[in-house]
Every structure is written in structure tokens, then in C-alpha cells.
Scaffold this motif. Structure first.
Motif, PDB file in Angstrom:
ATOM      1  N   THR A  63      21.090  -4.093  41.292  1.00  0.00           N
ATOM      2  CA  THR A  63      21.753  -3.076  40.012  1.00  0.00           C
ATOM      3  C   THR A  63      23.192  -3.112  40.354  1.00  0.00           C
ATOM      4  O   THR A  63      24.173  -2.369  39.583  1.00  0.00           O
ATOM      5  CB  THR A  63      21.189  -1.858  39.780  1.00  0.00           C
ATOM      6  OG1 THR A  63      21.013  -0.931  40.795  1.00  0.00           O
ATOM      7  CG2 THR A  63      19.853  -2.189  39.076  1.00  0.00           C
ATOM      8  N   ASN A  66      25.356  -6.667  40.820  1.00  0.00           N
ATOM      9  CA  ASN A  66      25.552  -7.284  39.547  1.00  0.00           C
ATOM     10  C   ASN A  66      25.590  -6.294  38.573  1.00  0.00           C
ATOM     11  O   ASN A  66      24.920  -5.369  38.193  1.00  0.00           O
ATOM     12  CB  ASN A  66      24.173  -7.916  39.085  1.00  0.00           C
ATOM     13  CG  ASN A  66      23.613  -9.014  40.263  1.00  0.00           C
ATOM     14  OD1 ASN A  66      24.299 -10.257  40.192  1.00  0.00           O
ATOM     15  ND2 ASN A  66      22.786  -8.646  40.913  1.00  0.00           N
ATOM     16  N   ASP A  67      26.943  -6.454  37.805  1.00  0.00           N
ATOM     17  CA  ASP A  67      26.970  -5.279  37.012  1.00  0.00           C
ATOM     18  C   ASP A  67      26.453  -5.784  35.443  1.00  0.00           C
ATOM     19  O   ASP A  67      26.603  -4.759  34.812  1.00  0.00           O
ATOM     20  CB  ASP A  67      28.785  -4.680  36.837  1.00  0.00           C
ATOM     21  CG  ASP A  67      29.625  -6.193  36.256  1.00  0.00           C
ATOM     22  OD1 ASP A  67      28.960  -7.139  35.822  1.00  0.00           O
ATOM     23  OD2 ASP A  67      30.758  -5.629  35.819  1.00  0.00           O
ATOM     24  N   ASN A  68      25.962  -6.833  35.664  1.00  0.00           N
ATOM     25  CA  ASN A  68      25.029  -7.009  34.110  1.00  0.00           C
ATOM     26  C   ASN A  68      23.571  -6.833  34.449  1.00  0.00           C
ATOM     27  O   ASN A  68      22.769  -7.317  33.674  1.00  0.00           O
ATOM     28  CB  ASN A  68      25.413  -8.550  33.840  1.00  0.00           C
ATOM     29  CG  ASN A  68      25.013  -9.549  34.769  1.00  0.00           C
ATOM     30  OD1 ASN A  68      24.752  -9.242  35.981  1.00  0.00           O
ATOM     31  ND2 ASN A  68      25.057 -10.606  34.362  1.00  0.00           N
ATOM     32  N   ILE A  69      23.253  -6.142  35.574  1.00  0.00           N
ATOM     33  CA  ILE A  69      21.705  -5.724  35.840  1.00  0.00           C
ATOM     34  C   ILE A  69      21.722  -4.270  35.790  1.00  0.00           C
ATOM     35  O   ILE A  69      22.287  -3.695  36.494  1.00  0.00           O
ATOM     36  CB  ILE A  69      21.129  -6.389  36.936  1.00  0.00           C
ATOM     37  CG1 ILE A  69      21.175  -7.958  36.959  1.00  0.00           C
ATOM     38  CG2 ILE A  69      19.838  -5.961  37.225  1.00  0.00           C
ATOM     39  CD1 ILE A  69      20.590  -8.800  38.095  1.00  0.00           C
ATOM     40  N   PHE A 249      15.631 -11.205  33.678  1.00  0.00           N
ATOM     41  CA  PHE A 249      17.321 -11.865  33.346  1.00  0.00           C
ATOM     42  C   PHE A 249      16.972 -12.560  32.028  1.00  0.00           C
ATOM     43  O   PHE A 249      16.387 -13.608  31.875  1.00  0.00           O
ATOM     44  CB  PHE A 249      17.614 -12.804  34.275  1.00  0.00           C
ATOM     45  CG  PHE A 249      19.067 -12.780  34.463  1.00  0.00           C
ATOM     46  CD1 PHE A 249      19.816 -11.580  34.928  1.00  0.00           C
ATOM     47  CD2 PHE A 249      19.730 -13.821  33.955  1.00  0.00           C
ATOM     48  CE1 PHE A 249      20.975 -11.746  34.977  1.00  0.00           C
ATOM     49  CE2 PHE A 249      21.129 -13.954  34.316  1.00  0.00           C
ATOM     50  CZ  PHE A 249      21.848 -12.761  34.422  1.00  0.00           C
ATOM     51  N   TRP A 259      19.911 -20.761  35.450  1.00  0.00           N
ATOM     52  CA  TRP A 259      19.698 -19.474  36.046  1.00  0.00           C
ATOM     53  C   TRP A 259      18.377 -19.459  36.851  1.00  0.00           C
ATOM     54  O   TRP A 259      18.515 -18.524  38.023  1.00  0.00           O
ATOM     55  CB  TRP A 259      19.368 -18.258  34.647  1.00  0.00           C
ATOM     56  CG  TRP A 259      20.623 -17.969  34.106  1.00  0.00           C
ATOM     57  CD1 TRP A 259      21.117 -18.536  32.873  1.00  0.00           C
ATOM     58  CD2 TRP A 259      21.522 -17.345  34.552  1.00  0.00           C
ATOM     59  NE1 TRP A 259      22.178 -18.223  32.638  1.00  0.00           N
ATOM     60  CE2 TRP A 259      22.667 -17.193  33.746  1.00  0.00           C
ATOM     61  CE3 TRP A 259      22.164 -16.787  35.818  1.00  0.00           C
ATOM     62  CZ2 TRP A 259      23.858 -16.693  33.715  1.00  0.00           C
ATOM     63  CZ3 TRP A 259      23.420 -16.240  36.038  1.00  0.00           C
ATOM     64  CH2 TRP A 259      24.025 -16.284  35.050  1.00  0.00           C
ATOM     65  N   LYS A 262      19.474 -20.459  40.292  1.00  0.00           N
ATOM     66  CA  LYS A 262      20.538 -19.405  40.756  1.00  0.00           C
ATOM     67  C   LYS A 262      19.732 -18.413  41.439  1.00  0.00           C
ATOM     68  O   LYS A 262      20.058 -17.696  42.481  1.00  0.00           O
ATOM     69  CB  LYS A 262      21.509 -18.776  39.631  1.00  0.00           C
ATOM     70  CG  LYS A 262      22.434 -17.868  40.375  1.00  0.00           C
ATOM     71  CD  LYS A 262      23.102 -16.787  39.304  1.00  0.00           C
ATOM     72  CE  LYS A 262      23.666 -15.475  40.029  1.00  0.00           C
ATOM     73  NZ  LYS A 262      22.827 -14.813  40.728  1.00  0.00           N
ATOM     74  N   TRP A 263      18.613 -17.907  40.823  1.00  0.00           N
ATOM     75  CA  TRP A 263      17.975 -16.762  41.267  1.00  0.00           C
ATOM     76  C   TRP A 263      17.112 -17.288  42.533  1.00  0.00           C
ATOM     77  O   TRP A 263      16.534 -16.366  43.133  1.00  0.00           O
ATOM     78  CB  TRP A 263      17.057 -16.118  40.159  1.00  0.00           C
ATOM     79  CG  TRP A 263      17.964 -15.354  39.362  1.00  0.00           C
ATOM     80  CD1 TRP A 263      18.223 -15.221  38.184  1.00  0.00           C
ATOM     81  CD2 TRP A 263      18.578 -13.989  39.723  1.00  0.00           C
ATOM     82  NE1 TRP A 263      19.370 -14.293  37.607  1.00  0.00           N
ATOM     83  CE2 TRP A 263      19.426 -13.496  38.750  1.00  0.00           C
ATOM     84  CE3 TRP A 263      18.563 -13.204  40.830  1.00  0.00           C
ATOM     85  CZ2 TRP A 263      20.149 -12.285  38.952  1.00  0.00           C
ATOM     86  CZ3 TRP A 263      19.117 -12.068  41.160  1.00  0.00           C
ATOM     87  CH2 TRP A 263      19.946 -11.630  40.064  1.00  0.00           C
ATOM     88  N   SER A 266      19.215 -17.076  45.312  1.00  0.00           N
ATOM     89  CA  SER A 266      19.728 -15.577  45.490  1.00  0.00           C
ATOM     90  C   SER A 266      18.630 -14.522  46.276  1.00  0.00           C
ATOM     91  O   SER A 266      18.864 -13.887  47.061  1.00  0.00           O
ATOM     92  CB  SER A 266      20.328 -14.875  44.180  1.00  0.00           C
ATOM     93  OG  SER A 266      20.304 -13.372  44.151  1.00  0.00           O
TER      94      SER A 266
END
Ligand code: GAP
Length: 500
Positions: A63, A66-69, A249, A259, A262-263, A266
Motif C-alpha cells: 500500500t 503502490n499508490d493504486n493499492i 489486483f 500483470w 509483473k506480480w 515483484s
């Protein structure tokens, strides 16, 4: 001086770790005074600190980086239809079999797998492989009678009674149920959630609308989950009550593989960043996909009992939101006003796809603990000594620094207490003045404290202290005025987060 790290025999290692965890306040068997409860554990005074640190660094990685989580904290109890929509009522089960003489219950597939392992150990690898393949085919086809015949043909007996007097193989749902409502007639069955993910799915629109979230975005949650595991063993690896750290997500259909990739990357980086070595981590692609997934991979960690799943990354398509939409009769759609280059028009309304990352906090805790447990021989000849310590990442360590006056007189305890009182607002520190300084160093090594601060007579003269480093046992003299910054720097969340 270079210290030699001893690799304890693998089979004995797990036992040592379990007893270390108990002896030093990390993990206790639940309700131990009544002889415990199988597959349920309590975290002690050190364990809770370590586990909280693991959870915090996961939550921050999701959180804060990532400003989109964003996060939520949903209830454990959910409307019973949730579990119909998710597929757990119909499909969340294991094949089990009871022995009529011992009254013990087993997972039928595990009994067969254990027989295959015995064959392999006896040098019959081809037969073992054939047996495992046959089992996989039967399970895939949901052929429980076939699994039963396999057990009979292989003459598998109950380890307790020694007999082959089995019941038939049945599917056993892993969800715990209970009744809600004050009067029996009005009571209805509800379930303890078997995964935290559904609390996120049913709140997808609440969060999207109130947070004005734009796809792609994620919702993260840490919370308890419950599964009535038949084979419950290997300490906190497989528990009946455990904690998950899950993130869903939400994405545009058709972008899921991008995605998913990517995940995967990450999440592997996160495990490395908390100090798990790359060679003890690997991906394991699922051949048999769960009912909800179109791609799935596990991140496995090499525990003392082998490489085992620690985290799952699943491309769940629109399976969950689609089913919730159908059962609740409430639209679970998102209006995407980004322009589709192919048509020149907005993408419009759709049920989003989801890529999920799901890691067990308790499994991760166990991986961190197993990896940190170190036995080492120091010194030479007659001076040779064995030492045990927890080589935890300093940021995860339950206690960051112990403040230790070298004697209990001459004003040293007062000076040490002054330092403790100054540091305690920013850093998790302890003060200890009982026993010799050597014993106190050892005690702190055993719980993984990265820094021991010794306060001696020189401290009274020049306001400096000695820092003793846990791993190297090296000591350095530093001014008290530099302590706070120095310890904070080495134990800050940043040391992990910047590597994710
Ligand atoms: N929402 C997807 C999901 O629940 P899962 O593979 O069943 O997927 C995800 O579980 C993670 O939860 C596992 O990788 C593991 O770390 C943890 N987990 C599952 N069952 C567990 C148990 N009985 N005890 C401890 N951790 C468990």
C-alpha cells in the motif's frame, strides 16, 4: 575471525527449530495446559513481534509502494452465499478415509503418496512414479472409488491399528461452520472464512467508488482464515487457524498475463528483500489449475522438510466477481473510459479480471525462522564453542537493541536506563541488568537482537557506548548521541522496501 557455520542434520533441524521457538517465546502450542490442540498455535512475546514485522513490511510494500493499492479489513463472518459464489461450498474438499478399527481419519491421497515415497526409498522409483500418476488421474476424474481400490490393491494399512479395515473414500469439506442467530429455529449456518480474498471481492465496488479508484488497482488485506485440515503437521506450515496476506489486483480483461508476470517477479523480490536467500526460493507452476484460475504459480521455500509452497499467485479471471454478480443480482462492473485503440471508443463496462497474490503469514514466519536459525562454531582447540543465534534481518527482529549496563553498580544502570528511555519512543529496545554481560549477549543472540549496547565506566566519562553486532560479534565504540540515528537506519522499513 571467520566463524564456521554448522549445517545441522536436516531431519533433526526442524525439531530444534520447534523447540527453540517454544523456549524463547516465539510459538507455543495452543492451550498447552490441556495438552494442546492439534494444528493450532499461539505466538509468544517474541513471535508476535516478528510476525507483526513481517505483516507490516508486506502491507507497506503493497500500500505504500503502490499508490493504486489500498487496504481493507473485512469481517471473518460473511453471508453464506459468498461461499456458494466462490465455489467453496461445492468444491473445497479433500478425499478422506477412516480406519474403522483405530477410528483415525486420513487423507486418502496422502496415504497413497506415502506408499509411493516408501517405494521410492526402496529403490522402486518407476513403480512409485506410476502410482503417483495413477492417483493424479483418479483425482482429476473425481473417481473416489478408484482411489479406494488403489488403497486396497496396494494393501495400505492404518499406521495406528495396522489393519486395512477402511471406510469408503469421501469428499470432506474443509470449511468450519457454525450457527448464527439466538433461537434455534431462526439460526442459519455460516462459515469461518477459508480465505480472506472473498472479503475483498464483495467490497470491490465499495472501495472503487469511495476511493475513486481507476483500473488497474489493488485491494490488500491481512486476516485470519480457517481450514479444517485433515493432515495438519509441520508446525505452523499447515494450521487450522492461520493468517493470510492477500492482494487482489483488478485489471482489464486481456491484460492478465502481463500483470501475472509483473506480480510474480515483484513477490519473489519481496521474499528476497526480507532476507530469504535466492537459492532457497523457486517458482512452481501449477499443472492442475484451481476451479477459479487460468494461470497459477507457487513461490516455494526450501524448509528443512523440502521445497514447499509459501505463496500462490493466481490469475483468477472474472470468476469471483462474475459469480457474485450472478448470485447477488448486483452488477459488479466497472466503466472504463480509457480509449481502446482498436476501436477508437472507450472500453466501456466490464467485470474486471483479477490477479491475486496470496501468502500465508504463518508460513512466511516459519520460513524466516528456519532461515535465521544458525548454529556456529567459534574459536579454536580448547576454546572452541558452539553458538546458536537467529540471523534475522535487523528490521524484522523482535527487539532491535538491548541496553546492557556491564555491572549493576557505580551508576551504570541509571545511565543505561537514561539511554533506554531516550530510544524507546522510536525503536523497540529492552533494558537488562541481570547475569553476566556474556550471558546477556547469548540470550539476545538466541532471539535475534541485532545490536547489544554495553554501558561501561567509560560511558560515564565520555558519553560513548559499545555496540556489539550479533552476526560478527564485533564491537565498536560510538557516541550516545549517534545511537538513535544509527540503529534506526539499519532497522528501518526502507532497508527492505527499497529492494522490492
Ligand atoms: N485466496 C487464494 C488462496 O487462499 P491458497 O493457495 O489456498 O490460495 C494461499 O492459500 C496461501 O495461504 C498458501 O500459499 C499458504 O501460504 C497459506 N495457507 C493455506 N493454507 C494454510 C494452512 N492450513 N496453514 C497455514 N497457511 C496456509
Amino acid at each position: 575471525m571467520e566463524n564456521k557455520v554448522v549445517a545441522p542434520a536436516e531431519n533433526g533441524l526442524m525439531k530444534k527449530i520447534v523447540s527453540h521457538a517454544k523456549e524463547y517465546g516465539f510459538v507455543f502450542p495452543s492451550s498447552e495446559i490441556y495438552d494442546g490442540l492439534q494444528a493450532v498455535y499461539d505466538y509468544g512475546q517474541m513471535g508476535v513481534e516478528l510476525k507483526n514485522n513481517i505483516k507490516t513490511v508486506w502491507y507497506k510494500a503493497m500500500t505504500q509502494l503502490n499508490d493504486n493499492i489500498v487496504g481493507i479489513d473485512a469481517a471473518i463472518f460473511m453471508h453464506p452465499l459468498t461461499w456458494k459464489a466462490s465455489g467453496h461450498i461445492d468444491g473445497f474438499s479433500d478425499p478422506m478415509i477412516d480406519n474403522k478399527d483405530s477410528k483415525k481419519r486420513y487423507r486418502a491421497d496422502v496415504l497413497v503418496e506415502e506408499r509411493a515415497a516408501q517405494m521410492e526409498a526402496a529403490g522402486k522409483k518407476d513403480e512409485a512414479d506410476a502410482l503417483v500418476k495413477k492417483l493424479a488421474r483418479l483425482l482429476e476424474a473425481d473417481d473416489l472409488k478408484g482411489v479406494q481400490d488403489l488403497i486396497t490393491n496396494e494393501k495400505i494399512t492404518c499406521p495406528v491399528s495396522g489393519t486395512a479395515n477402511w471406510t469408503e473414500v469421501r469428499q470432506f469439506n474443509l470449511m468450519f461452520s457454525t450457527q448464527v442467530g439466538s433461537v434455534a429455529e431462526d439460526a442459519s449456518t455460516i462459515y469461518l472464512r477459508p480465505e480472506t480474498a472473498q472479503g475483498i471481492f464483495v467490497n470491490f465496488l465499495n472501495v472503487q467508488k469511495t476511493g475513486r479508484m481507476k483500473i488497474p488497482f489493488g485491494i490488500a488485506q491481512i486476516g485470519k482464515a480457517f481450514r479444517n485440515e485433515i493432515v495438519a503437521r509441520q508446525f505452523t506450515f499447515r494450521m487450522r487457524e492461520f493468517e493470510q496476506m492477500e492482494m487482489q489486483f483488478f485489471i482489464r480483461p486481456g491484460t492478465e498475463m502481463e500483470w501475472y508476470k509483473k506480480w510474480k517477479e515483484s513477490r519473489l523480490n519481496w521474499h528476497k528483500a526480507i532476507g530469504l536467500p535466492a537459492e532457497k526460493l523457486k517458482f512452481h507452476d501449477h499443472e492442475k489449475l484451481a476451479h477459479y484460475a487460468n494461470a497459477a504459480v507457487d513461490i516455494e521455500f526450501e524448509f528443512p522438510f523440502g521445497f514447499k509452497e509459501m505463496e500462490g499467485i493466481h490469475s483468477r479471471t472474472d470468476f469471483d466477481l462474475g459469480n457474485h454478480q450472478e448470485l447477488s443480482k448486483k452488477k459488479q462492473q466497472y466503466f472504463d473510459n480509457d480509449i481502446d485503440e482498436a476501436t477508437g471508443k472507450p472500453y466501456g463496462n466490464y467485470v474486471p479480471y483479477v490477479v491475486e497474490t496470496s501468502v500465508g503469514a504463518d508460513r512466511c514466519f516459519l520460513a524466516v525462522l528456519c532461515n535465521a536459525y544458525t548454529e556456529e562454531v567459534t574459536g579454536e582447540g580448547e576454546n572452541q564453542k558452539e553458538r546458536v543465534y537467529l540471523k534475522l534481518h535487523p528490521t524484522l527482529a523482535p527487539i532491535k537493541a538491548a541496553i546492557l549496563p556491564i555491572t549493576k553498580k557505580d551508576g551504570l544502570p541509571e545511565k543505561a536506563m537514561e539511554i533506554y528511555n531516550e530510544l524507546k519512543y522510536d525503536i523497540k529496545v529492552t533494558y537488562e541488568d541481570k547475569d553476566s554481560i556474556g550471558k546477556r549477549y547469548t540470550r539476545n543472540d538466541l532471539i535475534g537482537t541485532p545490536f547489544c549496547i554495553a554501558v561501561d565506566h567509560q560511558t560515564l566519562e565520555d558519553n560513548t557506548v559499545t555496540i556489539r553486532h550479533r552476526d560478527s560479534m564485533e564491537q565498536e565504540r560510538v557516541p550516545i548521541s549517534e545511537l538513535r540515528l544509527k540503529i534506526r537506519k539499519e532497522t528501518s522499513w526502507r532497508t527492505i522496501l527499497e529492494k522490492v
